[in-house]
Write an enzyme that holds these catalytic residues in place. Structure first.
Site, PDB file in Angstrom:
ATOM      1  N   TYR A 142      -7.979  -6.786  -0.073  1.00 32.07           N
ATOM      2  CA  TYR A 142      -8.389  -5.694   0.808  1.00 32.07           C
ATOM      3  C   TYR A 142      -8.442  -4.377   0.036  1.00 32.07           C
ATOM      4  O   TYR A 142      -9.442  -3.651   0.059  1.00 32.07           O
ATOM      5  CB  TYR A 142      -7.432  -5.578   1.996  1.00 32.07           C
ATOM      6  N   PHE A 170      -2.458   6.322   4.765  1.00 37.41           N
ATOM      7  CA  PHE A 170      -1.322   5.424   4.716  1.00 37.41           C
ATOM      8  C   PHE A 170      -1.207   4.719   6.076  1.00 37.41           C
ATOM      9  O   PHE A 170      -2.168   4.081   6.490  1.00 37.41           O
ATOM     10  CB  PHE A 170      -0.103   6.213   4.238  1.00 37.41           C
TER      11      PHE A 170
END
Length: 328
Positions: A142, A170
């Site tokens: 990913y 994040f």
């Protein structure tokens, strides 16, 4: 501006679409509804249900909307664990779909592009908090797929003059009164913990308690989804003046899994039992962002920076929508 939001029926995309509309922009949403929900798309937006793999649909979209000024690209496969099991969904499909989008975008004269990137670029950070100069070592297929797309954008800028911003954020979390986090399956910590408080699961599983952190569980930087949306808008509006940028987005504070559970207990009043499970592949011990660059250059300032506020916003939405968007 008229902004195309790919993945605009998803969690972050739909809330960003709503924030764009509130800021006075026009919005076109493209989503295949694989993880998105039509009910999440703001009614003021133009909604096109289509897949980025469908080149005919992309050609039709840009023909119908030749006046698109910029693109915010959220649509992708996004699960770290899944990418470790099915890497080609990420190393092939995420890249091919982004390439299709970029091909039609530059052909249509679009010269502004915002990429929803990831902190998973930084599997082994040398410094903490992590700034934009940290070496890139993706922690999973990913993360690798997002890095490849960032490199693709580099060449599209050099060859076609496409200005872009890569926003490496994040842990997106929190909700708004009208839109919230509803994935199937759900993999994000805060909604999973809140499902325990709602009685929808008996406990939460903590994946590993032997990390090199203060309590042995993973530490992450949690950032409210509205603050993320505002960063996307600031980045889009600044491209003409500042040009291409790469920004890390977070609050600069790290909370462990156990600290998140404890805050959810405080907010919900529920005991929220947990069990310890094995580590998940691709999970680094600590990820905390330095957002100094975007704060200094764009004046971005998180409005919902503390963990309790974030969790309260999520709890309010999940209480009001215990079945997510599938109330019927």
């Amino acid at each position: 501006m008229k902004i195309l939001v790919t993945g605009g029926a998803g969690y972050i995309g739909s809330i960003t679409a709503a924030e764009l509309l509130a800021a006075g922009h026009q919005v076109v949403v493209l989503d295949n509804l694989y993880q998105g929900h039509a009910a999440a798309v703001p009614p003021e937006a133009t909604f096109i249900q289509a897949d980025l793999a469908d080149r005919t649909a992309l050609a039709a979209l840009f023909a119908a909307h030749p006046d698109i000024d910029g693109i915010m690209h959220f649509a992708s496969y996004t699960l770290v664990g899944e990418s470790m099991e099915q890497p080609l969904l990420y190393l092939r499909d995420n890249l091919v779909n982004a390439a299709n989008l970029l091909e039609y975008a530059v052909a249509a004269g679009v010269r502004r592009f915002i990429l929803s990137s990831t902190a998973n670029l930084f599997d082994e950070p040398e410094r903490m908090p992590i700034d934009e100069h940290e070496r890139i070592v993706p922690g999973s297929p990913y993360g690798e797929s997002k890095f490849f797309i960032e490199r693709m954008l580099h060449w599209f800028e050099r060859i076609y003059g496409l200005r872009y911003a890569c926003l490496r954020y994040f842990n997106a979390c929190g909700d708004t009164p009208g839109r919230g986090e509803d994935h199937d399956p759900e993999t994000h910590l805060i909604p999973l913990v809140l499902q325990v408080a709602l009685g929808q699961r008996p406990h939460i599983t903590v994946f590993g308690n032997d990390y090199a952190t203060h309590d042995g569980t993973c530490v992450r930087d949690y950032i409210h989804v509205v603050d993320l949306a505002q960063a996307h808008i600031l980045a889009m509006e600044s491209l003409d003046q500042l040009g291409t940028r790469k920004y890390n987005l977070g609050n600069g504070n790290g909370y462990s899994v156990l600290e998140v559970i404890e805050m959810c207990r405080k907010v919900t009043g529920h005991p929220i039992p947990y069990v310890i499970g094995p580590r998940r592949p691709g999970d680094p011990a600590t990820l905390i962002a330095s957002s100094t660059s975007i704060r200094q250059e764009l004046g971005w300032q998180p409005r919902f920076g503390d963990l309790e506020t974030i969790i309260r916003s999520a709890w309010e939405w999940h209480q009001a929508h215990p079945q997510g968007y599938h109330e019927d």
